[in-house]
Design a protein around this motif. Structure first.
Motif, PDB file in Angstrom:
ATOM      1  N   LEU A   1     -28.774 -40.410   8.994  1.00 37.01           N
ATOM      2  CA  LEU A   1     -28.209 -39.081   9.218  1.00 37.01           C
ATOM      3  C   LEU A   1     -29.181 -37.978   8.803  1.00 37.01           C
ATOM      4  N   LEU A   2     -29.900 -38.197   7.730  1.00 37.55           N
ATOM      5  CA  LEU A   2     -30.881 -37.226   7.270  1.00 37.55           C
ATOM      6  C   LEU A   2     -31.993 -37.046   8.294  1.00 37.55           C
ATOM      7  N   LEU A   3     -32.409 -38.127   8.902  1.00 37.00           N
ATOM      8  CA  LEU A   3     -33.471 -38.061   9.901  1.00 37.00           C
ATOM      9  C   LEU A   3     -32.969 -37.566  11.255  1.00 37.00           C
ATOM     10  N   ALA A   4     -31.677 -37.690  11.508  1.00 36.52           N
ATOM     11  CA  ALA A   4     -31.133 -37.317  12.815  1.00 36.52           C
ATOM     12  C   ALA A   4     -31.074 -35.814  13.027  1.00 36.52           C
ATOM     13  N   GLY A   5     -31.117 -35.037  11.973  1.00 36.75           N
ATOM     14  CA  GLY A   5     -31.140 -33.586  12.135  1.00 36.75           C
ATOM     15  C   GLY A   5     -29.859 -32.914  11.703  1.00 36.75           C
ATOM     16  N   PRO A   6     -29.860 -31.592  11.771  1.00 33.24           N
ATOM     17  CA  PRO A   6     -28.715 -30.808  11.292  1.00 33.24           C
ATOM     18  C   PRO A   6     -27.412 -31.117  12.011  1.00 33.24           C
ATOM     19  N   ALA A   7     -27.453 -31.397  13.285  1.00 37.12           N
ATOM     20  CA  ALA A   7     -26.208 -31.665  14.021  1.00 37.12           C
ATOM     21  C   ALA A   7     -25.520 -32.908  13.475  1.00 37.12           C
ATOM     22  N   ALA A   8     -26.282 -33.933  13.195  1.00 33.92           N
ATOM     23  CA  ALA A   8     -25.698 -35.160  12.665  1.00 33.92           C
ATOM     24  C   ALA A   8     -25.164 -34.940  11.251  1.00 33.92           C
ATOM     25  N   ARG A   9     -25.845 -34.112  10.454  1.00 33.01           N
ATOM     26  CA  ARG A   9     -25.361 -33.841   9.106  1.00 33.01           C
ATOM     27  C   ARG A   9     -24.065 -33.048   9.151  1.00 33.01           C
ATOM     28  N   THR A  10     -23.896 -32.166  10.113  1.00 30.85           N
ATOM     29  CA  THR A  10     -22.652 -31.401  10.244  1.00 30.85           C
ATOM     30  C   THR A  10     -21.493 -32.340  10.519  1.00 30.85           C
ATOM     31  N   VAL A  11     -21.681 -33.294  11.390  1.00 30.64           N
ATOM     32  CA  VAL A  11     -20.632 -34.263  11.686  1.00 30.64           C
ATOM     33  C   VAL A  11     -20.338 -35.097  10.445  1.00 30.64           C
ATOM     34  N   ALA A  12     -21.356 -35.448   9.685  1.00 29.40           N
ATOM     35  CA  ALA A  12     -21.152 -36.240   8.485  1.00 29.40           C
ATOM     36  C   ALA A  12     -20.347 -35.465   7.449  1.00 29.40           C
ATOM     37  N   TRP A  13     -20.475 -34.149   7.403  1.00 29.35           N
ATOM     38  CA  TRP A  13     -19.695 -33.345   6.468  1.00 29.35           C
ATOM     39  C   TRP A  13     -18.257 -33.230   6.943  1.00 29.35           C
ATOM     40  N   ALA A  14     -18.033 -33.232   8.251  1.00 24.41           N
ATOM     41  CA  ALA A  14     -16.691 -33.021   8.781  1.00 24.41           C
ATOM     42  C   ALA A  14     -15.780 -34.198   8.466  1.00 24.41           C
ATOM     43  N   VAL A  15     -16.281 -35.383   8.581  1.00 25.14           N
ATOM     44  CA  VAL A  15     -15.496 -36.570   8.252  1.00 25.14           C
ATOM     45  C   VAL A  15     -16.320 -37.406   7.292  1.00 25.14           C
ATOM     46  N   ASP A  16     -15.622 -38.193   6.487  1.00 23.10           N
ATOM     47  CA  ASP A  16     -16.320 -38.943   5.451  1.00 23.10           C
ATOM     48  C   ASP A  16     -17.105 -40.133   5.974  1.00 23.10           C
ATOM     49  N   SER A  17     -16.696 -40.684   7.107  1.00 19.06           N
ATOM     50  CA  SER A  17     -17.438 -41.801   7.677  1.00 19.06           C
ATOM     51  C   SER A  17     -17.239 -41.788   9.188  1.00 19.06           C
ATOM     52  N   PRO A  18     -18.163 -42.359   9.921  1.00 21.06           N
ATOM     53  CA  PRO A  18     -18.022 -42.401  11.379  1.00 21.06           C
ATOM     54  C   PRO A  18     -16.743 -43.103  11.823  1.00 21.06           C
ATOM     55  N   ALA A  19     -16.212 -44.006  11.018  1.00 23.12           N
ATOM     56  CA  ALA A  19     -14.984 -44.711  11.378  1.00 23.12           C
ATOM     57  C   ALA A  19     -13.789 -43.756  11.424  1.00 23.12           C
ATOM     58  N   GLU A  20     -13.881 -42.616  10.714  1.00 23.14           N
ATOM     59  CA  GLU A  20     -12.779 -41.654  10.688  1.00 23.14           C
ATOM     60  C   GLU A  20     -12.817 -40.707  11.879  1.00 23.14           C
ATOM     61  N   MET A  21     -13.900 -40.711  12.632  1.00 31.95           N
ATOM     62  CA  MET A  21     -14.007 -39.832  13.793  1.00 31.95           C
ATOM     63  C   MET A  21     -13.141 -40.375  14.920  1.00 31.95           C
ATOM     64  N   LEU A  22     -12.693 -39.465  15.760  1.00 29.79           N
ATOM     65  CA  LEU A  22     -11.930 -39.890  16.931  1.00 29.79           C
ATOM     66  C   LEU A  22     -12.861 -40.569  17.929  1.00 29.79           C
ATOM     67  N   PRO A  23     -12.409 -41.603  18.626  1.00 35.26           N
ATOM     68  CA  PRO A  23     -13.295 -42.328  19.541  1.00 35.26           C
ATOM     69  C   PRO A  23     -13.729 -41.479  20.742  1.00 35.26           C
ATOM     70  N   ASP A  24     -12.889 -40.561  21.175  1.00 34.99           N
ATOM     71  CA  ASP A  24     -13.215 -39.707  22.313  1.00 34.99           C
ATOM     72  C   ASP A  24     -13.977 -38.476  21.811  1.00 34.99           C
ATOM     73  N   PRO A  25     -15.224 -38.265  22.270  1.00 33.01           N
ATOM     74  CA  PRO A  25     -16.006 -37.113  21.796  1.00 33.01           C
ATOM     75  C   PRO A  25     -15.342 -35.767  22.082  1.00 33.01           C
ATOM     76  N   LYS A  26     -14.598 -35.666  23.176  1.00 37.17           N
ATOM     77  CA  LYS A  26     -13.904 -34.404  23.487  1.00 37.17           C
ATOM     78  C   LYS A  26     -12.792 -34.143  22.479  1.00 37.17           C
ATOM     79  N   GLN A  27     -12.082 -35.194  22.127  1.00 36.62           N
ATOM     80  CA  GLN A  27     -11.024 -35.036  21.123  1.00 36.62           C
ATOM     81  C   GLN A  27     -11.616 -34.686  19.762  1.00 36.62           C
ATOM     82  N   GLU A  28     -12.723 -35.321  19.428  1.00 36.80           N
ATOM     83  CA  GLU A  28     -13.378 -35.036  18.151  1.00 36.80           C
ATOM     84  C   GLU A  28     -13.855 -33.579  18.109  1.00 36.80           C
ATOM     85  N   ALA A  29     -14.422 -33.108  19.223  1.00 34.08           N
ATOM     86  CA  ALA A  29     -14.865 -31.708  19.288  1.00 34.08           C
ATOM     87  C   ALA A  29     -13.674 -30.763  19.145  1.00 34.08           C
ATOM     88  N   ARG A  30     -12.550 -31.108  19.769  1.00 35.23           N
ATOM     89  CA  ARG A  30     -11.333 -30.296  19.638  1.00 35.23           C
ATOM     90  C   ARG A  30     -10.843 -30.275  18.204  1.00 35.23           C
TER      91      ARG A  30
END
Length: 148
Positions: free
Chosen positions: A6-35
């Protein structure tokens, strides 16, 4: 290993990491996650009070992120989700309060403060222009003569 990626992936990836505690907590649909993230950015963290629930690291904010994602996954509209949060926590949970008769002073205060400042400046300027300077007292004249 995930933190390094995540550190190497850049600021966008770090923002997502702050929003949820782990990728498993993210919604599977990227549109739903963005919403869910967009809705979370409208809601105030009740612990931090100056951050959205998406930006906060508080445990309550994490719980509220989970609730928002559950409502998004259930197919509710943005208005329904925000309405549910407001019914549960009050209008304070909104980072931007809606405009109504109770919040009108909140939105009007900056403009009123500017107008009040201009009024004070105009009154001071008119007073300064209208009055001739006060004549020197005898003590002030004597002091002025000593300084020359």
């Amino acid at each position: 290993m995930l933190a390094v990626a995540l550190l190497l992936a850049g600021p966008a990836a770090r923002t997502v990491a702050w929003a949820v505690d782990s990728p498993a907590e993210m919604l599977p649909d990227p549109k739903q996650e963005a919403r869910a993230e967009a809705i979370g950015r409208q809601l105030r963290c009740l612990v931090c009070q100056n951050e959205s629930i998406e930006d906060s690291r508080a445990a309550l904010a994490r719980d509220l992120r989970h609730v928002v994602r559950a409502h998004v996954a259930a197919g509710e509209t943005d208005r329904q989700i925000v309405g549910w949060m407001v019914s549960r926590y009050g209008d304070f949970i909104r980072l931007r309060p809606r405009l109504d008769w109770l919040t009108l002073p909140l939105y009007a205060m900056p403009g009123l403060a500017v107008l009040a400042g201009l009024a004070v400046a105009l009154v001071a300027l008119r007073r300064r222009r209208g009055e001739p300077p006060a004549p020197l007292s005898d003590t002030e004249r004597a002091r002025l003569e000593r300084l020359r």
